[in-house]
Every structure is written in C-alpha cells, then in structure tokens.
Design an enzyme around this catalytic site. Structure first.
Site, PDB file in Angstrom:
ATOM      1  N   ARG A 190       0.851  -1.196   0.000  1.00 50.50           N
ATOM      2  CA  ARG A 190       0.000   0.000   0.000  1.00 50.50           C
ATOM      3  C   ARG A 190       0.884   1.243   0.000  1.00 50.50           C
ATOM      4  O   ARG A 190       2.094   1.138   0.136  1.00 50.50           O
ATOM      5  CB  ARG A 190      -0.915  -0.006   1.235  1.00 50.50           C
ATOM      6  CG  ARG A 190      -0.126  -0.347   2.504  1.00 50.50           C
ATOM      7  CD  ARG A 190      -0.569   0.325   3.723  1.00 50.50           C
ATOM      8  NE  ARG A 190      -0.480   1.764   3.650  1.00 50.50           N
ATOM      9  CZ  ARG A 190       0.662   2.463   3.806  1.00 50.50           C
ATOM     10  NH1 ARG A 190       1.827   1.877   4.003  1.00 50.50           N
ATOM     11  NH2 ARG A 190       0.654   3.788   3.741  1.00 50.50           N
ATOM     12  N   GLY A 191       0.226   2.415  -0.111  1.00 49.73           N
ATOM     13  CA  GLY A 191       0.993   3.650  -0.206  1.00 49.73           C
ATOM     14  C   GLY A 191       1.229   3.924  -1.686  1.00 49.73           C
ATOM     15  O   GLY A 191       1.613   3.024  -2.443  1.00 49.73           O
ATOM     16  N   ALA A 192       0.958   5.172  -2.096  1.00 51.23           N
ATOM     17  CA  ALA A 192       0.930   5.484  -3.522  1.00 51.23           C
ATOM     18  C   ALA A 192       2.213   5.085  -4.279  1.00 51.23           C
ATOM     19  O   ALA A 192       2.137   4.378  -5.295  1.00 51.23           O
ATOM     20  CB  ALA A 192       0.604   6.965  -3.707  1.00 51.23           C
ATOM     21  N   ARG A 246      -7.153  -0.680  -7.023  1.00 47.91           N
ATOM     22  CA  ARG A 246      -7.602   0.385  -6.104  1.00 47.91           C
ATOM     23  C   ARG A 246      -7.699   1.658  -6.949  1.00 47.91           C
ATOM     24  O   ARG A 246      -6.819   1.921  -7.763  1.00 47.91           O
ATOM     25  CB  ARG A 246      -6.604   0.603  -4.947  1.00 47.91           C
ATOM     26  CG  ARG A 246      -6.594  -0.537  -3.938  1.00 47.91           C
ATOM     27  CD  ARG A 246      -5.710  -0.185  -2.742  1.00 47.91           C
ATOM     28  NE  ARG A 246      -6.376   0.678  -1.776  1.00 47.91           N
ATOM     29  CZ  ARG A 246      -5.738   1.299  -0.774  1.00 47.91           C
ATOM     30  NH1 ARG A 246      -4.437   1.177  -0.635  1.00 47.91           N
ATOM     31  NH2 ARG A 246      -6.407   2.055   0.081  1.00 47.91           N
ATOM     32  N   GLN A 277      -2.634   2.656  10.030  1.00 47.54           N
ATOM     33  CA  GLN A 277      -1.320   2.766   9.373  1.00 47.54           C
ATOM     34  C   GLN A 277      -0.372   3.643  10.195  1.00 47.54           C
ATOM     35  O   GLN A 277       0.846   3.459  10.149  1.00 47.54           O
ATOM     36  CB  GLN A 277      -1.465   3.367   7.968  1.00 47.54           C
ATOM     37  CG  GLN A 277      -2.100   2.448   6.946  1.00 47.54           C
ATOM     38  CD  GLN A 277      -3.600   2.642   6.857  1.00 47.54           C
ATOM     39  OE1 GLN A 277      -4.246   3.006   7.842  1.00 47.54           O
ATOM     40  NE2 GLN A 277      -4.177   2.387   5.694  1.00 47.54           N
ATOM     41  N   ASP A 313      -2.132  10.728  -2.512  1.00 47.60           N
ATOM     42  CA  ASP A 313      -2.484   9.644  -3.442  1.00 47.60           C
ATOM     43  C   ASP A 313      -2.759  10.184  -4.835  1.00 47.60           C
ATOM     44  O   ASP A 313      -2.649   9.462  -5.828  1.00 47.60           O
ATOM     45  CB  ASP A 313      -3.681   8.859  -2.913  1.00 47.60           C
ATOM     46  CG  ASP A 313      -3.250   8.021  -1.726  1.00 47.60           C
ATOM     47  OD1 ASP A 313      -3.284   8.539  -0.597  1.00 47.60           O
ATOM     48  OD2 ASP A 313      -2.827   6.867  -1.944  1.00 47.60           O
ATOM     49  N   ASN A 360      -5.645  12.262  -0.011  1.00 46.89           N
ATOM     50  CA  ASN A 360      -4.754  11.485   0.859  1.00 46.89           C
ATOM     51  C   ASN A 360      -5.615  10.777   1.898  1.00 46.89           C
ATOM     52  O   ASN A 360      -6.846  10.923   1.908  1.00 46.89           O
ATOM     53  CB  ASN A 360      -3.714  12.405   1.515  1.00 46.89           C
ATOM     54  CG  ASN A 360      -2.618  11.617   2.202  1.00 46.89           C
ATOM     55  OD1 ASN A 360      -2.002  10.735   1.595  1.00 46.89           O
ATOM     56  ND2 ASN A 360      -2.380  11.868   3.479  1.00 46.89           N
ATOM     57  N   LYS A 361      -4.988   9.999   2.745  1.00 43.21           N
ATOM     58  CA  LYS A 361      -5.693   9.197   3.740  1.00 43.21           C
ATOM     59  C   LYS A 361      -6.757   9.997   4.487  1.00 43.21           C
ATOM     60  O   LYS A 361      -6.534  11.156   4.840  1.00 43.21           O
ATOM     61  CB  LYS A 361      -4.654   8.629   4.717  1.00 43.21           C
ATOM     62  CG  LYS A 361      -5.184   7.797   5.844  1.00 43.21           C
ATOM     63  CD  LYS A 361      -6.062   6.652   5.390  1.00 43.21           C
ATOM     64  CE  LYS A 361      -5.403   5.723   4.406  1.00 43.21           C
ATOM     65  NZ  LYS A 361      -6.393   4.805   3.762  1.00 43.21           N
TER      66      LYS A 361
END
Ligand code: MRU
Length: 342
Positions: A44-46, A81, A185, A226, A236-237
């Site tokens: 995960r994570g862009a 995603r 996270q 993201d 973003n998150k």
C-alpha cells in the site's frame, strides 16, 4: 530492506497487514495474488503501488502474456484500487513498452523502483530545507498522518522521508503520528518505522490532532498524497482534511510531500477524484472483535480531499510548489533531483 522488490524472477513484498507484530516477506508469483495483496493493503501507499503496478505487468509478461491478454490483465491490475494515481501510472508506464518484449518491460519496472528510491532522498532535501525556511533554525515537532515512510515506497518515504531527513540533520524535535483509523497505518506502520529509525515520537489518536496543534505540540503538519490534481487539490488518507483545517486555523504550515508521479494533470480539481469506499467491515470490527451492533452499516471513505486553499506547499522530488503564493503544478518548472549531499 525494500518494501517491494524483484527477486529471482518474481515479486517480493513485505506483508504490511502483519506489522508491527511480524515482519513477513511474501513471494508473489501470480497476478491475482498481487491484486489481492493490493486490495487487502498488504502492499500500500501510492509510490509502492506504482512499483507494484510496473512489476505486476513485468511478472505476467515474463510468464508469456502479450497482446490483448496482456492489456486486459494490466487493466485489471490498474483498477485494483482507484484513488492512488501511481498504480495506473506504473502500469501505463511499462505498458508503453509492451511491443518491445518482456525484458524491456522488466527494465522499465526496475527503473520505476530505482527512481522511487532516488526521489525520496530528493523530497527529503527539498522538504527539510523548506521547513528551515518557514520555521527557522532549531528543532521542530511535526504532526503526520497515515504511513508515508519506506513502507509506502521502496526504501525511504515521502512525508515521513522529510521527517527522517530532519532527524538526520538534528532539526526534528519529535514526530506526532496520528494512529489513522480504521486500519491504523499511523500506529502499526509509522510508529514502527520511527522506532526503527530511533527518532523521537509520540503517538496520538486521530481526534486529538487539531487540539494538540492548537496547544502548540507541533509546528507543522505533513501529509503524503495519493493524487494531486492540476489545481493542487490533494487526495490522501482519510483524516488529512480535518488535520489541514486544524493546522490552517493555527496558521501552521500544511506540507504535502509526493513524487512527481502523484501529480495528475488530467484531473482538474479534487471534486473529480474517485474516493475508494472500503465498506462496513473495517469499521464495525477491531482486530476480529465486533465493536458495533450487528446491523450497523458504515460509511468508510479511505481517502479525503484537502483543497489547495488549505495547503502551504507541495514538495516533490523536483520542486517546491508554494500553493500559498498562488503557485500550482502547472506554473512551477521542474528542478533537479537532489541527492543526500546537495
Ligand atoms: O490506504 P493506504 O494505506 O494505501 O493509504 C496511503 C496514504 O494515504 C498515503 O498517505 C499516500 O499513499 C502517500 S504514501 C507515500
């Protein structure tokens, strides 16, 4: 150690769902397993998703897929995603070489990996310099959200990479990661990375963020991204937007840190970004324990959008965009990639 890598003809990745308890490296040899790992956030994570996109195409090309079959499978991977633009960017970038054979595709996937490592050092330098310019010399405490460290990239991070550079320069007072519900996270991954670095940090619950900014516990708020749209709006998150409001209310810098590959010039504003909804289960259960009545339905956006009005600057591997001065990705020219020593 690398979060994701190409080893002996297959992909190896750290299964992030097991952290902080276990550091398990998974071997991925099938595209469906990779897609599943992306969906369940094992990787995960862009920026890491960009590498996964490139390596996923390399994997199936090595297995002999080509032509329409390769295109269909790549599309499935790119759509695993929706919000982080890097995933489809990574797939598209290697697919440009689809007609040049599997080795050329792999070469491009490895280039994405290597560029990510270099770009994180560069963001660290640009970002740490900017903080010195904005806040002056001395040590500063930084609040941050989600995980934007090496686990979200390959070796070193974006926003957490700037915090790491500050720590190495001696200018970090402490990091304040928010735990980042519902998948934690911040506590599972960012606190773990800060611990590995030996950097000073204290963990806070998400809802404490704006209040602690008001009380002066941090002098700036850093976020990853993201997707950054042409006007500087940033997905973003979930939780990033509310922290940006808290920082803005106190006139504190809101710094978005992301590689150039996260800038999506084809999307004009944040209103056009598709936000992944991860459904009810993650919200009504905690570590396998039901925490809401059986019939509860949840709204669970994985990301939010921070409007550019709330952002002081966007730091990339090639430039600093002073959004607070009216700059946007289309008005600031690219500069050099910086290394550890420049
Ligand atoms: O759902 P996740 O864990 O993939 O969300 C990740 C984030 O929102 C990160 O902040 C973003 O991808 C930038 S990572 C350098």
């Amino acid at each position: 150690m690398r979060t994701i890598d190409w080893v002996d003809g297959h992909i190896e990745l750290i299964d992030q769902t097991k952290l902080p308890g276990e550091l398990e490296v998974r071997t991925v040899t099938e595209l469906d397993d990779l897609i599943n790992d992306i969906k369940r956030l094992a990787v995960r994570g862009a920026p890491a998703l960009g590498v996964a996109g490139g390596m996923g195409v390399a994997l199936i090309a090595q297995q002999g897929l080509k032509g329409a079959e390769l295109e269909d499978a790549s599309r499935r991977l790119a759509n695993a995603r929706p919000t982080a633009v890097n995933l489809s960017w990574g797939v598209r970038r290697v697919m440009e070489y689809a007609n040049e054979g599997k080795d050329r595709i792999l070469e491009e996937a490895l280039a994405i990996r290597d560029e990510d490592i270099a770009s994180c050092y560069s963001m660290g330098q640009y970002g740490a310099d900017l903080i010195e310019e904005l806040l002056g010399e001395g040590q500063h405490a930084i609040m941050t959200v989600c995980n934007t460290g090496g686990l979200a990239c390959v070796e070193r991070g974006t926003a957490l990479g700037v915090i790491q550079t500050m720590f190495e320069r001696g200018t970090l007072k402490e990091a304040l990661p928010v735990e980042t519900r519902p998948l934690l996270q911040g506590s599972r991954l960012t606190a773990w990375e800060l611990e590995q670095m030996g950097a000073p940090y204290r963990l806070i619950v998400d809802s404490a963020g704006p209040f602690l900014l008001r009380r002066g516990f941090a002098q700036a708020f850093f976020a990853g991204a993201d997707r950054i749209t042409a006007n500087g709006d940033t997905a973003n998150k979930i939780g990033t937007y509310s922290l940006s409001l808290g920082a803005k209310a106190m006139n504190l810098p809101v710094i978005v840190v992301a590689p150039e590959s996260t800038i999506d010039m084809e999307t004009k504003t944040g209103a056009d970004i598709e936000i992944e909804d991860r459904g009810t289960e993650e919200v009504v259960n905690f570590h396998g324990v039901r925490t809401a009545p059986e019939e509860t339905q949840a709204i669970n956006p994985a990301f939010d959008v921070t409007p550019h009005e709330n952002i002081t600057a966007i730091v990339t591997d090639r430039r600093v965009i002073r959004v607070d001065r009216g700059e946007s990705p289309s008005t600031v020219p690219l500069g050099p990639i910086r290394t550890r020593s420049n």
